[in-house]
Design an enzyme around this catalytic site. Structure first.
Site, mmCIF file in Angstrom:
data_model
loop_
_atom_site.group_PDB
_atom_site.id
_atom_site.type_symbol
_atom_site.label_atom_id
_atom_site.label_comp_id
_atom_site.label_asym_id
_atom_site.label_seq_id
_atom_site.Cartn_x
_atom_site.Cartn_y
_atom_site.Cartn_z
ATOM 1 N N GLU A 49 0.855 -1.525 -0.376
ATOM 2 C CA GLU A 49 -0.302 0.307 0.243
ATOM 3 C C GLU A 49 1.005 1.491 -0.313
ATOM 4 O O GLU A 49 1.823 1.379 1.232
ATOM 5 C CB GLU A 49 -0.761 -0.005 1.154
ATOM 6 C CG GLU A 49 -1.756 -0.654 1.339
ATOM 7 C CD GLU A 49 -2.936 -0.251 2.265
ATOM 8 O OE1 GLU A 49 -2.926 0.070 2.789
ATOM 9 O OE2 GLU A 49 -4.692 -1.242 1.346
ATOM 10 N N ASP A 60 -6.241 10.186 9.705
ATOM 11 C CA ASP A 60 -4.583 8.955 9.646
ATOM 12 C C ASP A 60 -4.051 9.789 11.531
ATOM 13 O O ASP A 60 -4.521 11.407 12.278
ATOM 14 C CB ASP A 60 -3.739 9.379 8.352
ATOM 15 C CG ASP A 60 -3.530 8.274 7.787
ATOM 16 O OD1 ASP A 60 -3.654 7.230 7.778
ATOM 17 O OD2 ASP A 60 -4.067 8.685 6.936
ATOM 18 N N TYR A 175 -10.468 -3.980 3.483
ATOM 19 C CA TYR A 175 -9.552 -3.538 4.994
ATOM 20 C C TYR A 175 -10.233 -3.248 5.624
ATOM 21 O O TYR A 175 -11.139 -2.230 6.259
ATOM 22 C CB TYR A 175 -8.618 -1.647 4.392
ATOM 23 C CG TYR A 175 -7.904 -1.210 5.010
ATOM 24 C CD1 TYR A 175 -7.759 -1.320 6.633
ATOM 25 C CD2 TYR A 175 -7.137 -0.826 4.469
ATOM 26 C CE1 TYR A 175 -6.601 -1.714 7.308
ATOM 27 C CE2 TYR A 175 -6.137 -0.193 4.981
ATOM 28 C CZ TYR A 175 -5.637 -0.676 6.411
ATOM 29 O OH TYR A 175 -5.105 0.081 7.476
#
Lengths: 268, 399
Positions: A49, A60, A175
């Site tokens: 990734e 994030d 994911y």
């Protein structure tokens, strides 16, 4: 068959789990990224990734934001990211590359131009973090036309009705975010992950990989056993941060190998 | 005329707005959307909100005729909607009360907020104290330096102020950090966004709570002047005071609406925060809207003498109102805003916030071009006490 499907097929045959490291393109500098990707593959990565740097990576944690900031100091933009993927493809035509990033750089380039360039460079999947299914029906159709997989996130708080919606659009793999919070947080609740995965399996036919918050090989092994693979991001980036330029390749290689060995071990 | 009724149920204003967030935030936003949908139609909620606005904030805020200043400018009459007279000194409190009341009904004992100038942080800390809630405010470390007094105010009110050292260390980074806190602590935490931006339902909800400004103005104008103003003028950073004033007037085509952005050192210098005038549509902070960005789609740093306008995005409803030409968006420089700031001090004995001074400055440009019977209603969104240090520095005043 797509590169991603091929990889999972092969892993499945040998009853192995996918190791998917995450690094940000251009961190700590654009010159090192392709070499680093090759090292990751040599050390046992099945899929890579590759993060697209963004000034405001809201989902994030601080570690990945800092990696974006380091890359942006070198003005790494999407064209550089595609160059990195093309360069990597010169020697490697097997390892899938999944780009992970935010909507704004993609839209600033234009979705169509992005997809044409991504396909040409050899990108296999794209995860746009801030495109939930409700906002990206057309985008997913375009990805399909370019034969690039649309990767989606599922979180512990995703309701069953939404899992169905995501399943209808997701390709390649799903994911699963193993904890509430941002990338790099801690405190994975294993019993919660186990029960959620059982629920996901009843809906999702494609591979499920787990990420967000893996900071030791034991957790990596446990999560890999529960799913089809694990994604490790913040831990690798912390290691990049801690290493001097000359040590980066060696240290990341060692970390990746440790992860590989742990995941492949029959018991620990 | 067509009745304006946006956003749609997915939070879209034309192509703008929406819910552009990671999956991890979706369920929290869905819970908020459903709860707000319920309470916005709940009579008891609205009653409590009105009671608090009257008795705690001190509403209605008056409309004041700036006669001496208007006479000096020699044209249209300038009227001021006095949001500066609210408790805590700005319009921000209207929204934080609304959201805090909602947080209490949702059984969230902890509130978090982002702040740039500190006004929304103070307004959030204030309602947290008022309702006995825990409060954490995220503020860029650069802004903390620029707004030390407001940091102290928040602390006095019992809030924890977290210094944000990522990115450009200003408002947008504080917003990123607050979102991160929210996604981690969503069970017990309510995120009070301070402006009409963010993912749905925030732009709609913040607007709804701020429309008290425009609804009062409509009644007051009718009562005191027998008709509505010819134009409304308000400053636009994220755009909550402007949306609050404009929204009740959108269907009234006879009322011109002007949003004033921060042109900083001048549009041509690149040192500004005039998002709608110079930006391009994109996705940031959960919604699609105009953004100040570079060719790679990276959000770039903005500049304004007014910290409250120093934001690279803008509420998605403003983006739509620009595209359909319902609102005109113009720019006022730091220097023009300072001149208006001083004029209001001297002619009317009112010290305006630097944010509001942008709206005043545009009114001062427009008024002389119009006849004396025309009425310009300016939203005086806040008072300027917080800006003393900035003005002292900008004017090089020796005390």
């Amino acid at each position: 068959m797509s590169r991603i499907a091929t990889v999972f097929d092969k892993l499945h045959q040998y009853n192995r789990k996918a190791l998917i490291p995450f690094i940000t393109a251009g961190d700590p500098n654009p010159a090192i990224t392709v070499t680093l990707m090759n090292e990751l593959v040599k050390a046992g990565a099945d899929i890579i990734e590759l993060g697209i740097p963004f000034s405001d990576p809201m989902a994030d944690g601080p570690t990945i934001q800092r990696s974006s900031e380091r890359a942006l100091k070198h003005r790494v933009g999407l064209k550089d990211v595609f160059n990195i993927v093309s360069d990597f493809r010169v020697a490697n035509t097997d390892t899938p590359i999944v780009l992970m990033g935010y909507a704004n750089p993609v839209e600033a380039m234009g979705q169509d131009k992005f997809l044409v360039m991504a396909k040409e460079a050899g990108v296999d999947g794209v995860l746009v973090v801030d495109y939930p299914p409700e906002e990206c029906a057309e985008w997913v159709k375009s990805l399909g036309r370019h034969k690039i997989d649309a990767i989606f996130l599922v979180s512990p708080t995703t309701l069953e009705t939404r899992i169905e919606k995501i399943t209808n659009m997701a390709q390649g793999y799903v994911y699963y975010v193993s904890l509430k919070g941002v990338t790099g947080s801690s405190n994975i609740d294993l019993s919660e992950v186990t029960s959620k995965l059982t629920q996901l399996r009843s809906h999702i036919r494609i591979p499920i990989v787990i990420g967000f918050g893996i900071h030791d090989v034991v957790t990596a092994k446990i999560l890999a056993d529960l799913a089809d693979g694990v994604i490790v991001g913040s831990w690798i980036i912390e290691e990049i941060e801690k290493s001097t330029t000359t040590e980066i390749l060696k240290n990341i290689s060692r970390l990746t190998r440790d992860l590989r060995n742990a995941i492949d071990a029959t018991n620990i | 005329m067509k009745i304006y009724d946006l956003p749609d149920r997915f939070g879209h204003f034309g192509p703008y707005g929406g819910v552009f967030v990671a999956e991890t935030l979706i369920s929290a936003l869905e819970e908020l959307r459903a709860q707000y949908e319920y309470y916005r139609n709940d009579i008891n909620f609205q009653k409590e909100f009105s009671y608090e606005l009257k008795h705690y904030v001190g509403r209605p805020s008056p409309i004041y005729h700036a006669k001496r200043w208007s006479a000096d400018l020699g044209g249209a009459q300038i009227l001021l909607k006095r949001e500066d007279l609210n408790h805590t000194g700005a319009h921000k409190i209207n929204n934080t009360i609304g959201q805090a009341l909602l947080a209490r009904r949702m059984k969230k004992p902890r509130i978090i907020a982002e702040t740039g100038a500190g006004q929304h942080g103070v307004a959030s800390a204030t309602v947290a104290a008022r309702y006995g809630m825990e409060c954490t405010v995220y503020m860029g470390s650069e802004d903390i330096k620029r707004q030390a007094t407001n940091v102290y105010r928040m602390k006095l009110l019992g809030a924890t102020v977290v210094s944000v050292k990522s990115g450009s260390r200003t408002l947008k980074d504080a917003l990123n950090e607050a979102m991160r806190d929210w996604v981690t602590n969503v069970e017990n935490t309510f995120y009070i966004i301070g402006t009409v931006a963010g993912p749905h339902p925030y732009p709609m909800m913040v607007r709804d709570f701020q429309t008290i400004i425009g609804r009062e103005a409509k009644l007051q104008m009718q009562e005191e002047y027998g008709h509505q103003p010819d134009a409304l003028i308000a400053c636009v950073g994220g755009g909550s005071n402007a949306m609050g004033l404009f929204y009740p007037y959108i269907d009234d085509a006879s009322v011109r609406m002007i949003g004033v952005e921060a042109a900083g050192c001048g549009i041509e210098t690149g040192q500004h925060a005039a998002t709608l005038m110079t930006g391009k549509p994109g996705v940031l902070h959960g919604n699609r809207t105009y953004l100040i960005q570079n060719e790679d789609g990276q959000i770039t740093e903005t500049h304004s003498i007014s910290a409250g306008l120093d934001y690279p995005g803008v509420g998605p409803e403003h983006a739509w109102l620009k595209d359909i030409n319902r609102v005109e968006y113009v720019g006022i420089t730091d220097d023009e805003a300072l001149a208006a700031f001083h004029a209001l001090c001297r002619y009317e004995g009112i010290i305006p916030a630097l944010e509001s001074s942008h709206a005043l400055a545009y009114a001062a440009k427009l008024a002389p071009t119009l006849s004396q019977e025309k009425l310009l209603l300016v939203n005086l969104s806040g008072r300027g006490d917080k800006d003393m240090d900035t003005v002292i520095q900008a004017t090089g005043t020796a005390l």
